[in-house]
Design a protein around this motif. Sequence first.
Motif, PDB file in Angstrom:
ATOM      1  N   GLY A  73       6.873   8.689  -4.144  1.00 41.06           N
ATOM      2  CA  GLY A  73       7.878   9.720  -3.913  1.00 41.06           C
ATOM      3  C   GLY A  73       9.293   9.321  -4.301  1.00 41.06           C
ATOM      4  N   GLY A  74       9.435   8.651  -5.430  1.00 41.95           N
ATOM      5  CA  GLY A  74      10.762   8.280  -5.891  1.00 41.95           C
ATOM      6  C   GLY A  74      11.228   6.911  -5.409  1.00 41.95           C
ATOM      7  N   MET A  75      10.514   6.326  -4.475  1.00 38.50           N
ATOM      8  CA  MET A  75      10.865   4.984  -4.030  1.00 38.50           C
ATOM      9  C   MET A  75      10.383   3.971  -5.057  1.00 38.50           C
ATOM     10  SD  MET A  75      10.172   4.430   0.015  1.00 38.50           S
ATOM     11  CE  MET A  75       9.056   5.731   0.470  1.00 38.50           C
ATOM     12  N   THR A  76      11.070   2.860  -5.123  1.00 33.35           N
ATOM     13  CA  THR A  76      10.582   1.765  -5.959  1.00 33.35           C
ATOM     14  C   THR A  76       9.476   1.057  -5.192  1.00 33.35           C
ATOM     15  OG1 THR A  76      12.122   0.146  -5.043  1.00 33.35           O
ATOM     16  CG2 THR A  76      12.873   1.428  -6.973  1.00 33.35           C
ATOM     17  N   GLU A  77       8.695   0.280  -5.927  1.00 32.52           N
ATOM     18  CA  GLU A  77       7.660  -0.514  -5.258  1.00 32.52           C
ATOM     19  C   GLU A  77       8.284  -1.459  -4.235  1.00 32.52           C
ATOM     20  OE1 GLU A  77       4.542  -3.078  -7.040  1.00 32.52           O
ATOM     21  OE2 GLU A  77       3.931  -1.248  -8.080  1.00 32.52           O
ATOM     22  N   GLU A  78       9.470  -1.982  -4.566  1.00 34.63           N
ATOM     23  CA  GLU A  78      10.144  -2.914  -3.659  1.00 34.63           C
ATOM     24  C   GLU A  78      10.554  -2.229  -2.356  1.00 34.63           C
ATOM     25  OE1 GLU A  78      10.936  -2.612  -6.972  1.00 34.63           O
ATOM     26  OE2 GLU A  78       9.863  -4.434  -7.523  1.00 34.63           O
ATOM     27  N   GLU A  79      10.873  -0.939  -2.420  1.00 37.50           N
ATOM     28  CA  GLU A  79      11.214  -0.190  -1.202  1.00 37.50           C
ATOM     29  C   GLU A  79       9.967   0.170  -0.404  1.00 37.50           C
ATOM     30  OE1 GLU A  79      15.078   2.450  -2.394  1.00 37.50           O
ATOM     31  OE2 GLU A  79      13.215   2.873  -3.491  1.00 37.50           O
ATOM     32  N   PHE A  80       8.884   0.481  -1.095  1.00 42.15           N
ATOM     33  CA  PHE A  80       7.662   0.943  -0.456  1.00 42.15           C
ATOM     34  C   PHE A  80       6.858  -0.211   0.134  1.00 42.15           C
ATOM     35  CE2 PHE A  80       3.433   2.799  -0.170  1.00 42.15           C
ATOM     36  CZ  PHE A  80       3.697   4.096   0.246  1.00 42.15           C
ATOM     37  N   LEU A  81       6.954  -1.374  -0.500  1.00 45.87           N
ATOM     38  CA  LEU A  81       6.152  -2.530  -0.098  1.00 45.87           C
ATOM     39  C   LEU A  81       7.023  -3.689   0.348  1.00 45.87           C
ATOM     40  CD1 LEU A  81       3.663  -2.580  -3.109  1.00 45.87           C
ATOM     41  CD2 LEU A  81       3.193  -1.707  -0.810  1.00 45.87           C
ATOM     42  N   ASN A  82       6.498  -4.460   1.276  1.00 48.46           N
ATOM     43  CA  ASN A  82       7.115  -5.730   1.654  1.00 48.46           C
ATOM     44  C   ASN A  82       6.732  -6.768   0.599  1.00 48.46           C
ATOM     45  OD1 ASN A  82       8.195  -4.819   4.189  1.00 48.46           O
ATOM     46  ND2 ASN A  82       6.106  -4.844   4.998  1.00 48.46           N
ATOM     47  N   PRO A  83       7.411  -7.923   0.583  1.00 44.36           N
ATOM     48  CA  PRO A  83       7.071  -8.954  -0.407  1.00 44.36           C
ATOM     49  C   PRO A  83       5.602  -9.399  -0.361  1.00 44.36           C
ATOM     50  CG  PRO A  83       9.195  -9.439   0.577  1.00 44.36           C
ATOM     51  CD  PRO A  83       8.618  -8.270   1.342  1.00 44.36           C
ATOM     52  N   ASP A  84       4.956  -9.305   0.804  1.00 48.93           N
ATOM     53  CA  ASP A  84       3.544  -9.714   0.907  1.00 48.93           C
ATOM     54  C   ASP A  84       2.572  -8.588   0.540  1.00 48.93           C
ATOM     55  OD1 ASP A  84       3.757  -8.026   3.098  1.00 48.93           O
ATOM     56  OD2 ASP A  84       3.028  -9.488   4.556  1.00 48.93           O
ATOM     57  N   ARG A  85       3.094  -7.476  -0.034  1.00 48.26           N
ATOM     58  CA  ARG A  85       2.334  -6.316  -0.505  1.00 48.26           C
ATOM     59  C   ARG A  85       1.825  -5.422   0.624  1.00 48.26           C
ATOM     60  NH1 ARG A  85       3.844  -5.440  -5.380  1.00 48.26           N
ATOM     61  NH2 ARG A  85       1.996  -4.289  -5.924  1.00 48.26           N
ATOM     62  N   THR A  86       2.287  -5.664   1.867  1.00 50.38           N
ATOM     63  CA  THR A  86       1.997  -4.718   2.943  1.00 50.38           C
ATOM     64  C   THR A  86       3.013  -3.586   2.846  1.00 50.38           C
ATOM     65  OG1 THR A  86       3.381  -5.925   4.522  1.00 50.38           O
ATOM     66  CG2 THR A  86       1.002  -6.445   4.515  1.00 50.38           C
ATOM     67  N   ILE A  87       2.673  -2.463   3.460  1.00 50.62           N
ATOM     68  CA  ILE A  87       3.542  -1.291   3.410  1.00 50.62           C
ATOM     69  C   ILE A  87       4.775  -1.535   4.278  1.00 50.62           C
ATOM     70  CG2 ILE A  87       3.656   1.210   3.796  1.00 50.62           C
ATOM     71  CD1 ILE A  87       1.578   0.334   1.674  1.00 50.62           C
ATOM     72  N   SER A  88       5.935  -1.172   3.757  1.00 54.30           N
ATOM     73  CA  SER A  88       7.195  -1.330   4.499  1.00 54.30           C
ATOM     74  C   SER A  88       7.359  -0.180   5.495  1.00 54.30           C
ATOM     75  CB  SER A  88       8.372  -1.321   3.517  1.00 54.30           C
ATOM     76  OG  SER A  88       8.514  -0.019   2.948  1.00 54.30           O
ATOM     77  N   GLU A 108      -5.360  -0.814  12.856  1.00 53.90           N
ATOM     78  CA  GLU A 108      -5.701  -2.123  13.427  1.00 53.90           C
ATOM     79  C   GLU A 108      -4.917  -3.233  12.743  1.00 53.90           C
ATOM     80  OE1 GLU A 108      -9.906  -2.805  13.706  1.00 53.90           O
ATOM     81  OE2 GLU A 108     -10.262  -0.753  14.390  1.00 53.90           O
ATOM     82  N   GLU A 109      -4.574  -3.030  11.473  1.00 55.22           N
ATOM     83  CA  GLU A 109      -3.754  -4.005  10.751  1.00 55.22           C
ATOM     84  C   GLU A 109      -2.906  -3.249   9.736  1.00 55.22           C
ATOM     85  OE1 GLU A 109      -6.861  -5.561   7.381  1.00 55.22           O
ATOM     86  OE2 GLU A 109      -7.027  -6.440   9.376  1.00 55.22           O
ATOM     87  N   ASP A 110      -1.864  -3.905   9.234  1.00 59.33           N
ATOM     88  CA  ASP A 110      -0.979  -3.263   8.274  1.00 59.33           C
ATOM     89  C   ASP A 110      -1.726  -2.920   6.994  1.00 59.33           C
ATOM     90  OD1 ASP A 110       1.407  -3.132   9.705  1.00 59.33           O
ATOM     91  OD2 ASP A 110       1.983  -5.166   9.143  1.00 59.33           O
ATOM     92  N   LEU A 111      -1.373  -1.795   6.409  1.00 62.75           N
ATOM     93  CA  LEU A 111      -1.923  -1.393   5.128  1.00 62.75           C
ATOM     94  C   LEU A 111      -1.261  -2.195   4.016  1.00 62.75           C
ATOM     95  CD1 LEU A 111      -1.813   2.503   5.557  1.00 62.75           C
ATOM     96  CD2 LEU A 111      -3.807   1.005   5.806  1.00 62.75           C
ATOM     97  N   THR A 112      -1.987  -2.343   2.912  1.00 66.61           N
ATOM     98  CA  THR A 112      -1.436  -2.990   1.729  1.00 66.61           C
ATOM     99  C   THR A 112      -1.427  -1.984   0.577  1.00 66.61           C
ATOM    100  OG1 THR A 112      -3.554  -3.744   0.832  1.00 66.61           O
ATOM    101  CG2 THR A 112      -2.473  -5.190   2.462  1.00 66.61           C
ATOM    102  N   ASP A 113      -0.884  -2.393  -0.552  1.00 61.54           N
ATOM    103  CA  ASP A 113      -0.858  -1.503  -1.707  1.00 61.54           C
ATOM    104  C   ASP A 113      -2.265  -1.092  -2.135  1.00 61.54           C
ATOM    105  OD1 ASP A 113      -1.362  -4.134  -2.558  1.00 61.54           O
ATOM    106  OD2 ASP A 113      -0.326  -3.861  -4.459  1.00 61.54           O
ATOM    107  N   ALA A 114      -3.252  -1.915  -1.863  1.00 65.88           N
ATOM    108  CA  ALA A 114      -4.640  -1.583  -2.213  1.00 65.88           C
ATOM    109  C   ALA A 114      -5.212  -0.478  -1.324  1.00 65.88           C
ATOM    110  CB  ALA A 114      -5.512  -2.832  -2.118  1.00 65.88           C
ATOM    111  N   ASP A 115      -4.544  -0.191  -0.218  1.00 64.97           N
ATOM    112  CA  ASP A 115      -5.033   0.814   0.734  1.00 64.97           C
ATOM    113  C   ASP A 115      -4.420   2.198   0.524  1.00 64.97           C
ATOM    114  OD1 ASP A 115      -6.522  -1.157   2.195  1.00 64.97           O
ATOM    115  OD2 ASP A 115      -4.670  -1.774   3.186  1.00 64.97           O
ATOM    116  N   LEU A 116      -3.651   2.395  -0.524  1.00 63.68           N
ATOM    117  CA  LEU A 116      -2.927   3.651  -0.716  1.00 63.68           C
ATOM    118  C   LEU A 116      -3.788   4.794  -1.224  1.00 63.68           C
ATOM    119  CD1 LEU A 116       0.400   2.381  -2.288  1.00 63.68           C
ATOM    120  CD2 LEU A 116      -0.059   3.026   0.077  1.00 63.68           C
TER     121      LEU A 116
END
Length: 140
Positions: A73-88, A108-116
């Motif tokens: 939605g217009g966010m950069t990957e850096e805004e959407f994700l934390n450095p460890d690839r979990t969702i921010s 139960e646990e944080d989502l990652t970019d693979a869970d989108l």
Amino acid sequence: MSNSTPTRDEILAGVRECLVESLAVEPDEVHEDALLVRDLGLASIDMLDLLFGLNTTFEMYIRPQEVQAQLLGGMTEEEFLNPDRTISDRGYQRIAELVPGFNRDDLEEDLTDADLFPFFKVRHIVDLVEEKLAERNTAS
């Protein structure tokens, strides 16, 4: 499709046709709020088939990266994700906008970019096709 810009309903009809063909689902199952994975059974491997169908139907080229960018939605990957690839936190806010009823506390646990992938709706594909067609017509 012709070079004139199709209406949103015409785009939805084309997307529906591609999804019915790619996934062997009934046309009435394909509506803008249907989740591609949960409601229509789309697997990640089906996405390439879907993109091929869309590209052929609408005579344009959508790259897989553009589908993910639509979700951001217009966010950069850096805004959407934390450095460890979990969702921010901002990324979770975006998911909540896209999926009414989504509650991060239920995870139960944080989502990652693979869970989108499961958060994509038919609406996001229609939006992307609509944007790409508008870009193409502006460039013409």
